[in-house]
Every structure is written in C-alpha cells, then in structure tokens.
Design a protein around this motif. Sequence first.
Motif, PDB file in Angstrom:
ATOM      1  N   GLY A 158      -6.064  -0.602  -1.587  1.00  0.00           N
ATOM      2  CA  GLY A 158      -4.733  -0.395  -1.027  1.00  0.00           C
ATOM      3  C   GLY A 158      -4.341  -1.407   0.030  1.00  0.00           C
ATOM      4  N   TYR A 159      -5.313  -2.244   0.468  1.00  0.00           N
ATOM      5  CA  TYR A 159      -4.993  -3.285   1.437  1.00  0.00           C
ATOM      6  C   TYR A 159      -4.326  -4.437   0.703  1.00  0.00           C
ATOM      7  N   GLU A 160      -3.622  -5.273   1.436  1.00  0.00           N
ATOM      8  CA  GLU A 160      -2.830  -6.337   0.799  1.00  0.00           C
ATOM      9  C   GLU A 160      -3.679  -7.410   0.134  1.00  0.00           C
ATOM     10  N   THR A 161      -4.933  -7.584   0.577  1.00  0.00           N
ATOM     11  CA  THR A 161      -5.839  -8.547  -0.047  1.00  0.00           C
ATOM     12  C   THR A 161      -7.172  -7.862  -0.322  1.00  0.00           C
TER      13      THR A 161
END
Length: 349
Positions: A158-161
Amino acid sequence: MKKTIILTALLGALVLVSYGQSVTLYNTNIVDVENGKIIPGMTVSVKDGIITKIAKAKKKIKRNQTDYTGAYLMPGLIDSHTHWGNFTMTPEYMRDMAESYIADGVTTVRDAGGDVRIVKRYEAKLDSGNIVGPSVYTSSFWAGPKYYGGRARQDTRGYETVNAPWSQEITDSTSLEHLEKIIIEAKVYGCTGLKLYNDISYDMLKKIVPLCHKHGVKPWGHFAIFPATAMDVVKAGVETVSHTYLIDGKEGFTSEFKAKRFSQAEIERRDSIFREMARLGTILDATIKICMTNNMEFAARYTNEAYRAGVKIAAGTDWVYMEGDRMKSAFLDELDLLADSCGMSIPMC
C-alpha cells in the motif's frame, strides 16, 4: 530516578500508576536495579507520571492513605525483541498486547522489524490515552535480494514504492550516497535503529555501521546475516545481535545439529566470538523462549557460555502466545529461562 516511567507492583503484577496520573505510594519496597538491592519502607510521590520525591516512610500513615507494605516498586522492564507492527494489526490484538505487557511489568519494547505504520497507529492511541501500554522503539528492516526473492512485500503493502523508510532492499552495489540517504529517511520517519537481517556481506556491513553512528541510528542485526558470519557481524560493530543459535549459521535448524556433541575446537570458536563481543560491548539478544520451543536446547548452553565470558545479555522474546482468543506476552517466561536454563543469576536477569 526522577524520570517518566510507569510504576508496577511486582506482586500480582498490579499496575499502580498509568501515564498522566498523580499518586503517593506509602511504605513500598524499592528495587534498586542499578545497585542490586531492595530499599524497604519508602514513600514515592508521583505527579503527572513523573517521580517527584522519594523519602523514608513515616511509621504511621493517615486514614485516607493507602499502605503498600509488601509491594515492590521498580522501573519498567524492557522486551528487546518484539514485532509490534506485526502482532498488533487489529484493534483487539493491539489492546490485548498492550495490557499483557503492562501486566508483566514491561513498559518499553524494541520492534525488530515490521510495518511501522501500524506502530504509529498504536502510538497515536497511546498518546490519546485510549490505550495504556509500553513505549515502542522501531527499526528499519534491511535485507538483500536473496531474502526478498521478488516476492510481495507485506510490510510495505500500500506504500507508494516497494521500498519504504522502514523496509529497504539493498545490494553490494548500493552506493554510499544511497545508503546514507535511506538511513536519514529511516531516522526522520522515527526509526531508532536498523534491523540488518539477511543477504548482507561483511564489506557492506562495514559501510553501513559507520553511517549509522554518524546519524545517531542504532545498528542492530541477526547474529549471522548470511553471507556475513557471526564474527563478521560482531567485528563490523553491530551493537546488538539477535538469536543465540545463529552463531553457527543455519546449522542449528537441522535435527542432526540439535543432537550433536560439540568438539573442543567448536567450543573455542564460539568462545573467541564471545570474547570479542565482551571487548566491544556487543549486546546479545538471546531469545531463549523461541529456541526452546523449536527444540534448540543448545542455545541455553551457548547463552551461558556468553554470560560467563562477560557478554551483556538482553531479554527479548520474539514471541507471543494465544490464551483463548487473546494475545499474551511471553516476557516472564523469557526471564525464567535465562535464570533456570542459562545459569544467569536472578539479579542479572
């Protein structure tokens, strides 16, 4: 001793004072952990969670004052190896864990790798007063590509990277500039240390540890970080090493190893590592409970060898258990094992 702590009465593990409360404890026995003695008959005044006065108790107390004769008072204990971000994923587990640790007298834990976003949610509940529980010191989890193996990363989902301040994949070709950048990112995010886990070479460790010291981040790691050996990890300057059984690498997982007799050369090799740890002040996070549960009884002998060599040993569990549908701390079990199976004296535990 005027510091913010949660006070615990050891008899019955009764929580007396929660953060933010004010109270006076009359006729209690203070456990002086620095000098290894008990000071009887003391009165302790606490205001807003801070000890303001410690004095010899008067012979008589007033009718509206509570007498704590027979109770013992000491600073909160520390579990040096938890995975708080993994074990508190639901509100129910979060509350169960917090209450269980406080009941065991544990007021501080070290998170040895997990989803720090979950820890931050817990800390928000702690700050708001919705939960009474231990403070958590978090780490950024680092490993090489052989460990991750291209699989989905649960702790950064769910984190951007793919990588995040609390979870990084590195290689032997990762530049010094990038290492320094992600150490700073981890510190800014609130991580106290790095958890150096797997597939990291000795040469890479020698680059990482000085950068940690430069930026005030603690280098923590497994006892062996494959291909880096236990001696490599110690010589690189990692401040805390986890899991006694890993001094032999992965051999400890085999049934043949669990039943073997050790040669004098093997004993001397371990002793050389323990002597180096004692010289450098490296702390051993032994995790005996999880070893015993996995039939690694030899880890108790190893820990006793380390203790007799002068190594500092921390009590860490890496473990929780279910009691009915509630998650429970195993910290007191860990203390029992350090004393009963590892030969440590009660004051040292």
